[in-house]
Design an enzyme around this catalytic site. Structure first.
Site, PDB file in Angstrom:
ATOM      1  N   ASP A  14       0.946  -0.922   0.099  1.00 58.53           N
ATOM      2  CA  ASP A  14      -0.321   0.567   0.231  1.00 58.53           C
ATOM      3  C   ASP A  14       0.923   1.485  -0.182  1.00 58.53           C
ATOM      4  OD1 ASP A  14      -2.445  -2.035   0.199  1.00 58.53           O
ATOM      5  OD2 ASP A  14      -2.874  -1.294   2.310  1.00 58.53           O
ATOM      6  N   LYS A  77      -6.962  -4.254  -3.119  1.00 54.54           N
ATOM      7  CA  LYS A  77      -7.172  -5.081  -2.000  1.00 54.54           C
ATOM      8  C   LYS A  77      -8.705  -4.120  -0.948  1.00 54.54           C
ATOM      9  CE  LYS A  77      -3.277  -4.322   1.301  1.00 54.54           C
ATOM     10  NZ  LYS A  77      -4.632  -3.587   2.234  1.00 54.54           N
ATOM     11  N   CYS A 114      -2.059  -2.339   8.310  1.00 51.02           N
ATOM     12  CA  CYS A 114      -2.019  -3.685   6.610  1.00 51.02           C
ATOM     13  C   CYS A 114      -0.743  -3.976   7.067  1.00 51.02           C
ATOM     14  CB  CYS A 114      -2.796  -2.879   4.938  1.00 51.02           C
ATOM     15  SG  CYS A 114      -4.124  -1.761   5.072  1.00 51.02           S
TER      16      CYS A 114
END
Length: 185
Positions: A14, A77, A114
């Site tokens: 990310d 995602k 995450c």
């Protein structure tokens, strides 16, 4: 556990356009992620890049894409953990089970969300996990510190970019060593 390039895969979590600007130590993060990606490319280590809700947070930043090259697989995602998103889980598990790449080297943001949840799920699924401490970040140093503490308490290894690169290399005197040692300087 010492990293082995034939058993490793790299997961970049990310590092996206709207999230990166609010991270602590952005320049250090980006420099180390680029080093990891360039080393993985040179050593034929598969790279997977996750993007959290790219429609809202934006795409992976160009510096990461450039460092990882076209060989990297970019997958979106909505879940915080990469392993809870079907396409990402399939990719990571295929590399792990079919290609015997059971060592997952993880870098990215945010460390306490995450990255943490992905690392814990990877360990729970039996992967050897190494989170690169100088290639992860959160909005605050405190959040990153708590994430590292929690990961370590769940048997997730934490290393530096330089440690990972030199473990992947194994030896000096090779063409790859000469190229990658210039990256570290």
């Amino acid at each position: 556990m010492i990293l082995n390039r034939q058993k490793s895969q790299l997961l970049v979590v990310d590092i996206q356009a709207r999230l990166l600007p609010v991270m602590a130590e952005q320049e250090r993060l980006m420099a180390n992620v680029a080093r990891l990606c360039q080393a993985a490319r040179l050593l034929d280590i598969p790279i997977t890049i996750s993007e959290q809700y790219p429609k809202g947070i934006g795409p992976t930043v160009p510096g990461v894409i450039d460092a990882c090259g076209s060989e990297a697989m970019v997958l979106p995602k909505m879940t915080f953990s990469c392993l809870r998103e079907e396409a990402l889980a399939q990719r990571i598990n295929e590399l792990g089970k079919v290609h015997l790449r059971r060592q997952v080297v993880v870098c990215g943001i945010e460390a306490h969300v995450c990255v943490l949840q992905t690392a814990l799920d990877l360990r729970s699924d039996g992967f050897d996990v190494v989170v690169i401490g100088d290639a992860i970040s959160s909005r605050t140093a405190e959040s990153k510190s708590f994430a590292i503490e929690r990961m370590r308490s769940h048997d997730v290894d934490v290393a530096t970019t330089e440690m990972a690169v030199f473990e992947w290399l194994e030896r000096a005197g090779t063409t790859q060593f000469k190229t990658l040692s210039q990256l570290i300087k």
